[in-house]
Design a protein around this motif. Structure first.
Motif, mmCIF file in Angstrom:
data_model
loop_
_atom_site.group_PDB
_atom_site.id
_atom_site.type_symbol
_atom_site.label_atom_id
_atom_site.label_comp_id
_atom_site.label_asym_id
_atom_site.label_seq_id
_atom_site.Cartn_x
_atom_site.Cartn_y
_atom_site.Cartn_z
ATOM 1 N N LEU A 40 -7.430 -9.808 6.843
ATOM 2 C CA LEU A 40 -6.716 -10.626 5.467
ATOM 3 C C LEU A 40 -7.477 -10.275 4.178
ATOM 4 O O LEU A 40 -6.739 -9.936 3.045
ATOM 5 C CB LEU A 40 -6.481 -12.144 5.868
ATOM 6 N N ASP A 41 -8.865 -10.131 4.275
ATOM 7 C CA ASP A 41 -9.589 -10.074 3.161
ATOM 8 C C ASP A 41 -9.601 -8.564 2.688
ATOM 9 O O ASP A 41 -9.392 -8.584 1.504
ATOM 10 C CB ASP A 41 -11.188 -10.425 3.398
ATOM 11 N N ALA A 42 -9.399 -7.832 3.231
ATOM 12 C CA ALA A 42 -9.181 -6.271 2.762
ATOM 13 C C ALA A 42 -7.733 -5.943 2.633
ATOM 14 O O ALA A 42 -7.423 -5.073 1.699
ATOM 15 C CB ALA A 42 -9.903 -5.566 4.008
ATOM 16 N N PHE A 43 -6.701 -6.382 3.275
ATOM 17 C CA PHE A 43 -5.311 -6.077 3.378
ATOM 18 C C PHE A 43 -4.528 -7.112 2.940
ATOM 19 O O PHE A 43 -3.203 -6.874 2.345
ATOM 20 C CB PHE A 43 -5.038 -5.476 4.486
ATOM 21 N N GLY A 44 -4.615 -8.404 2.741
ATOM 22 C CA GLY A 44 -3.851 -9.332 2.242
ATOM 23 C C GLY A 44 -2.714 -9.460 2.873
ATOM 24 O O GLY A 44 -2.762 -9.512 4.140
ATOM 25 N N ASP A 45 -1.397 -9.628 2.582
ATOM 26 C CA ASP A 45 -0.255 -9.778 2.887
ATOM 27 C C ASP A 45 0.070 -8.293 3.614
ATOM 28 O O ASP A 45 1.420 -8.290 4.122
ATOM 29 C CB ASP A 45 0.952 -9.890 1.935
ATOM 30 N N ARG A 46 -0.466 -7.213 3.433
ATOM 31 C CA ARG A 46 -0.354 -6.144 4.306
ATOM 32 C C ARG A 46 -1.021 -6.170 5.652
ATOM 33 O O ARG A 46 -0.947 -5.184 6.183
ATOM 34 C CB ARG A 46 -1.110 -4.777 3.521
ATOM 35 N N ALA A 47 -1.639 -7.110 6.210
ATOM 36 C CA ALA A 47 -2.362 -7.429 7.418
ATOM 37 C C ALA A 47 -1.314 -8.148 8.233
ATOM 38 O O ALA A 47 -0.898 -9.394 7.832
ATOM 39 C CB ALA A 47 -3.708 -8.263 7.191
ATOM 40 N N LEU A 48 -0.979 -7.631 9.371
ATOM 41 C CA LEU A 48 -0.284 -8.229 10.275
ATOM 42 C C LEU A 48 -1.169 -8.805 11.477
ATOM 43 O O LEU A 48 -1.955 -7.962 11.941
ATOM 44 C CB LEU A 48 0.889 -7.312 11.010
ATOM 45 N N LEU A 49 -1.319 -10.085 11.806
ATOM 46 C CA LEU A 49 -1.918 -10.664 12.755
ATOM 47 C C LEU A 49 -1.248 -10.924 14.102
ATOM 48 O O LEU A 49 -0.133 -11.793 14.050
ATOM 49 C CB LEU A 49 -2.602 -12.064 12.439
ATOM 50 N N VAL A 50 -1.446 -10.174 14.987
ATOM 51 C CA VAL A 50 -0.764 -10.115 16.139
ATOM 52 C C VAL A 50 -1.492 -10.976 17.279
ATOM 53 O O VAL A 50 -2.436 -10.645 17.864
ATOM 54 C CB VAL A 50 -0.440 -8.509 16.886
ATOM 55 N N ARG A 51 -1.038 -12.245 17.228
ATOM 56 C CA ARG A 51 -1.591 -13.272 18.184
ATOM 57 C C ARG A 51 -1.146 -13.253 19.548
ATOM 58 O O ARG A 51 -0.123 -13.768 19.867
ATOM 59 C CB ARG A 51 -1.558 -14.625 17.654
ATOM 60 N N ALA A 52 -1.686 -12.280 20.463
ATOM 61 C CA ALA A 52 -1.146 -12.187 21.755
ATOM 62 C C ALA A 52 -1.563 -13.180 22.761
ATOM 63 O O ALA A 52 -2.653 -13.702 22.433
ATOM 64 C CB ALA A 52 -1.591 -10.554 22.411
ATOM 65 N N ALA A 77 3.057 -3.702 22.483
ATOM 66 C CA ALA A 77 2.767 -2.513 21.644
ATOM 67 C C ALA A 77 3.979 -1.962 20.927
ATOM 68 O O ALA A 77 3.946 -1.784 19.812
ATOM 69 C CB ALA A 77 2.623 -1.498 22.610
ATOM 70 N N ARG A 78 5.256 -2.333 21.417
ATOM 71 C CA ARG A 78 6.530 -1.735 20.840
ATOM 72 C C ARG A 78 6.541 -2.821 19.554
ATOM 73 O O ARG A 78 6.866 -2.278 18.465
ATOM 74 C CB ARG A 78 7.539 -1.698 21.747
ATOM 75 N N TRP A 79 6.480 -4.088 19.739
ATOM 76 C CA TRP A 79 6.605 -5.017 18.717
ATOM 77 C C TRP A 79 5.608 -4.729 17.411
ATOM 78 O O TRP A 79 5.879 -5.042 16.468
ATOM 79 C CB TRP A 79 6.705 -6.554 19.080
ATOM 80 N N GLY A 120 11.921 -9.549 16.323
ATOM 81 C CA GLY A 120 12.512 -8.511 17.276
ATOM 82 C C GLY A 120 11.730 -8.464 18.564
ATOM 83 O O GLY A 120 12.228 -7.273 19.365
ATOM 84 N N LEU A 121 11.124 -9.409 18.932
ATOM 85 C CA LEU A 121 10.204 -8.939 20.174
ATOM 86 C C LEU A 121 11.233 -9.241 21.188
ATOM 87 O O LEU A 121 12.173 -10.286 21.417
ATOM 88 C CB LEU A 121 9.214 -10.282 20.365
ATOM 89 N N ARG A 122 11.202 -8.350 22.302
ATOM 90 C CA ARG A 122 12.052 -8.402 23.484
ATOM 91 C C ARG A 122 10.992 -8.252 24.564
ATOM 92 O O ARG A 122 10.291 -7.375 24.648
ATOM 93 C CB ARG A 122 12.889 -7.278 23.437
#
Length: 327
Positions: free
Chosen positions: A137-149, A194-196, A281-283
């Motif tokens: 988040l610090d480096a990319f801000g709203d360009r960061a996606l946090l994928v909480r698997a 991975a797909r999502w 879109g998660l399936r």
């Protein structure tokens, strides 16, 4: 799309790499060189924990970076800072373990998280993942996606949960099946994860998402019955009360992988809210497909499945299982 995959030779990273290659993307895998990346990917070598370990990434531009790092957050910090002006999007594969424990059934992305620091060295898994999130988040801000698997299962698994159940089922005979049979479980097939991740990143999504199947997508019953069926039907599932398991000193999650008894631990691991990822879109494929494909992968190996050295061994000793079942 040009993808820089940090890792990409094992389990989650490999699934992401294979999915991206199947899309026709231009993929570069940055790794330490211990395992070969999937055919079709370019390779860059380096050790993120060593001085000069990122030198191979000093030049180049990418549309997307995917990072699965689970060690010291400082490694995510250094990589993200290096790439922030040369990459469009940064997807960090985090974990639902970042949530403060206990979390009630139905907890979503707004539930409080553990403390973490992007500058930390390795401490514990939850804090390290939270530190990695903060670094992204610090480096990319709203360009960061946090994928909480959540719990991740499927082919190439190097933690040993589903592989242990499959190998135990293949041995046949009475199997200690931890109940209740209809207990809901929550996991994600590594290929669906991975797909999502790639779909959401290509769409420009940012912020935190719980990426795991809806609670009850499978149950302990459907999961273990799928294991028994895939391995030839020789396993005799004997459903065992959680109280008897506890009295025997058998540990949920480690001795009996995937399973946690009803209660706050189960609410934390298997009853999170995933509506945000579903709307994005998660399936999730059927548990029977995940189990059968993982068994096919295991049978294709020349030896035992690879296991991460930083994770504890999984599974119940046969003598303890027999004692539990009164055999």
């Amino acid at each position: 799309m040009k993808l820089l995959m940090l890792g990409g030779t094992e389990f989650v990273g490999r699934a992401v790499t294979e999915d991206a290659l199947a899309r026709g993307w231009d993929v570069t895998v940055f790794h330490r060189g211990r395992h070969a990346p999937p055919p079709g990917a370019a390779a860059a070598h380096g050790d993120r924990t060593a001085p000069g370990g990122l030198d191979a990434l000093a030049e180049g531009e990418w549309d997307l970076v995917v990072d699965t790092w689970s060690g010291a957050p400082a490694a995510v910090r250094d990589t993200a800072r290096l790439l922030r002006d040369r990459a469009g999007h940064y997807a960090y594969v985090s974990s639902c373990s970042v949530y403060a424990y206990p979390a009630p059934a139905g907890h979503d992305e707004d539930w409080p998280v553990v403390d973490g620091s992007p500058d930390a060295q390795a401490t514990d898994y939850a804090a390290d993942k939270r530190g990695g999130e903060l670094a992204a988040l610090d480096a990319f801000g709203d360009r960061a996606l946090l994928v909480r698997a959540g719990l991740v299962l499927g082919p190439y698994e190097n933690v040993g949960r589903l592989p242990w159940w499959l190998e135990r089922s293949a041995r046949g005979g009475p199997v200690a099946a931890p109940g209740p049979r209809d207990l809901p479980i929550q996991y994600v097939d590594v290929r669906d994860l991975a797909r999502w991740t790639l779909d959401a990143s290509a769409a420009g999504r940012g912020g935190a998402h719980n990426v795991v199947s809806p609670s009850g997508h499978a149950t302990m019953g459907s999961f273990l019955e799928a294991c028994a069926a895939a391995t030839g039907g020789r396993a005799e599932l004997r459903w065992t009360d959680p109280a008897a398991i506890e009295a025997a000193g058998i540990e949920p999650w480690t001795d009996l992988p995937v399973w946690t008894p009803p209660g706050e631990g189960h609410d934390f691991m298997h009853r999170g809210d995933v509506s945000k990822a579903l709307a994005a879109g998660l399936r999730c494929r059927p548990v029977e497909e995940t189990v059968a494909d993982t068994w096919a992968w295991l049978r294709s190996l020349d030896g035992p499945p690879p296991l991460r050295p930083d994770r504890s061994a999984k599974g119940l000793d046969p003598a303890r299982e027999a004692a539990l079942l009164g055999l």
